[in-house]
Design an enzyme around this catalytic site. Structure first.
Site, mmCIF file in Angstrom:
data_model
loop_
_atom_site.group_PDB
_atom_site.id
_atom_site.type_symbol
_atom_site.label_atom_id
_atom_site.label_comp_id
_atom_site.label_asym_id
_atom_site.label_seq_id
_atom_site.Cartn_x
_atom_site.Cartn_y
_atom_site.Cartn_z
ATOM 1 N N LYS A 277 9.823 -6.997 -6.066
ATOM 2 C CA LYS A 277 9.086 -8.257 -6.077
ATOM 3 C C LYS A 277 10.056 -9.435 -6.085
ATOM 4 C CE LYS A 277 4.994 -6.729 -8.672
ATOM 5 N NZ LYS A 277 3.995 -7.035 -7.627
ATOM 6 N N ARG A 351 -2.188 2.417 -7.881
ATOM 7 C CA ARG A 351 -3.069 3.448 -7.330
ATOM 8 C C ARG A 351 -2.420 4.829 -7.416
ATOM 9 N NH1 ARG A 351 -3.103 0.233 -1.712
ATOM 10 N NH2 ARG A 351 -2.717 -1.458 -3.185
#
Ligand code: BES
Ligand code: MN
Ligand code: ZN
Length: 493
Positions: A277, A351
């Site tokens: 990120k 996920r």
């Protein structure tokens, strides 16, 4: 922890540090304000007039030493134009009353809700008071810790109008237990990444289980390997912090009765991994375990409320870090379900850990499974910080959660869960990819999870926008959506 009780008689005669009574927008007095006004021979109404008190919901006016009133302070709160305070306004009023009391070093005050909507008002005021009295200080230096203004408020007494007397005890119990759950979720969320590690969550789970009589199993890497959670473990490859898989079991229902299962994303820090990120605001990713925090909070509240149901809480906890051992884009892993996954973006890790927990949930033959996760930035773009996203394979389940969210002002907005979106997850090298394009990012994330949640009714809550405030004076965990989920559980009683 604040002690909330129902011990208050009449507003004018209750011996306490402050009494709080409501006044409507046109300075129309509630039953409790009338009681004070009568005892003080009109001094309350006269003071309201001099102060030009608006009666606006959320407004609070402090009056001192009214003649004929036992308490030295009277806190007048606005009831607004409507018949009853909204959830949001009652919460704000609770906050404002507690702040006023704390400012005056008041240890105890009594609140007398208006007759209309008294039960709901009490519920939300409890949450507002406990919110205003929450202090984070675990990682402050000792000198600063001593200086942080500890809330003076220790006890709040509710004096309920006659019409609400019967329903009050159980409503108060629920409100207080909810506030404990919310506060716990907030505290875990606010812990910095180097404190709130997966092992710390494991320890907190054992502590909670012990103090609240829950069954808990805390699994380490070896046990997780044995379960075959290859997708979950792929996220842990780059981290030196050992992962944890936590299973809470609350057995309030009949033996063998299908439980509700909550599943929380517990990424204690999300750097993005090799798909790193950008630096700006990366500290926010300590809150990437807020779904897990929600499960902790709900289990705490449930253990205090003891509903006649079976409830399971699953927490998948790990860090997402880059390193020489970290998962690389394009790597393929086999999930516990047997389905293989091509990890095209290591930053779509939520996920990957949740899917194995959703497979694990099958063994409980659940009546419903609800996962809670700070899953996508796309959900924040879509819904902002007012509503969390809800995706569900069951209208009944979705509607019940949405209704609880409305009631608690802890809201959800239904998003589409449709097969047409699945195509975007196709892969040439595995059964599916872990990301699709930018389009509909919150939806494709939900669709990925759906592939692992076919055997039961399921709802997915994307709380990325609502779990914390990322800047300003209130920067910190919100404890959402603990209140909505506790209400959902209790609405089934
Ligand atoms: N934890 C983030 C999602 C997130 C973003 C939470 C902002 C709170 C605030 C999640 O793991 C993530 O990085 N998602 C990616 C998915 C993308 C790579 C498909 C995202 O949203 O950018
Ligand atoms: Mn991520
Ligand atoms: Zn994440």
């Amino acid at each position: 922890m604040i002690d909330f009780t129902l011990k208050a008689d009449h507003p004018a005669t209750t011996k306490t540090d402050s009494v709080a009574v409501g006044v409507h927008d046109n300075q129309k007095l509630s039953w409790a304000a009338q009681d004070i006004d009568k005892a003080s021979k009109g001094a309350l109404a006269a003071a309201l007039k001099s102060a030009a008190f608006s009666g606006k919901a959320g407004a609070v006016l402090a009056l001192y030493n009214l003649p004929g009133v036992a308490a030295p302070r009277v806190l007048v709160f606005g009831l607004g134009e409507g018949k009853a305070l909204s959830a949001k306004d009652a919460r704000a009023t609770g906050r404002a009353l507690a702040s006023a009391a704390n400012e005056h070093s008041v240890a105890e005050f009594a609140v007398f809700p208006a007759a209309d909507g008294a039960i709901d008002a009490m519920h939300h005021m409890v949450l507002g008071v406990s919110d205003a009295c929450y202090r984070y200080d675990e990682t402050r230096g000792t000198a600063a810790k001593a200086k942080i203004a500890k809330p003076s408020v220790k006890r709040v007494r509710f004096g309920m109008p006659e019409v609400a007397a019967k329903a009050a005890p159980s409503a108060l119990k629920k409100a207080v237990a909810t506030s404990h759950g919310v506060e716990f979720a907030k505290h875990l969320g606010n812990l910095p990444g180097n404190f709130g590690t997966p092992s710390r969550l494991g320890e907190e789970a054992k502590k909670l289980a012990k103090s609240h009589g829950l069954k808990v199993t805390v699994m380490d890497r070896k046990a997780i390997e044995k379960l075959g959670m290859g997708s979950f473990l792929s996220v842990t490859n780059g981290s030196d912090e050992p992962p944890r898989f936590i299973v809470f079991e609350y057995a309030g229902g009949k033996k063998g009765e299908a439980p509700t299962v909550f599943v929380g994303k517990g990424v204690t820090f999300d750097t993005g991994g090799i798909s790193l990120k950008p630096a700006g605001d990366m500290d926010h990713m300590k809150w990437d375990m807020s779904g897990a925090g929600t499960v902790f909070g709900v289990m705490k509240s449930v253990a205090e409320l003891k509903p006649k149901q079976n409830i399971v809480g699953l927490v998948v906890a790990c860090e997402n870090m880059p390193s020489g051992k970290a998962t690389k884009p394009g790597d393929v892993f086999t999930s516990m379900s047997g389905q293989t996954i091509e990890v095209l973006n290591t930053d779509a890790e939520g996920r990957l850990i949740l899917c194995d927990a959703l497979t694990y949930a099958e063994r409980f033959k659940p009546r419903a499974v609800i996962d809670i996760a700070t899953l996508t930035g796309a959900c924040v773009v879509a819904l902002g910080s007012v509503n969390a996203g809800i995706f569900s394979s069951s209208d009944t389940l979705a509607n019940a959660i949405i209704a609880s969210g409305q009631k608690m002002n802890d809201r959800f907005w239904r998003m589409p869960l449709e097969e047409d979106y699945q195509e975007a997850l196709n892969s040439n090298f595995a059964d599916m990819a872990n990301v699709a394009g930018r389009e509909g990012g919150a939806i494709t994330a939900a669709c990925f999870l759906w592939r692992f949640a076919k055997k039961y009714d399921w709802a997915h809550l994307d709380i990325a926008g609502v779990a914390y405030k990322g800047s300003g004076k209130e920067k910190g965990s919100t404890g959402r959506p603990v209140a909505a989920l506790v209400d959902y559980v209790m609405s089934m009683e």
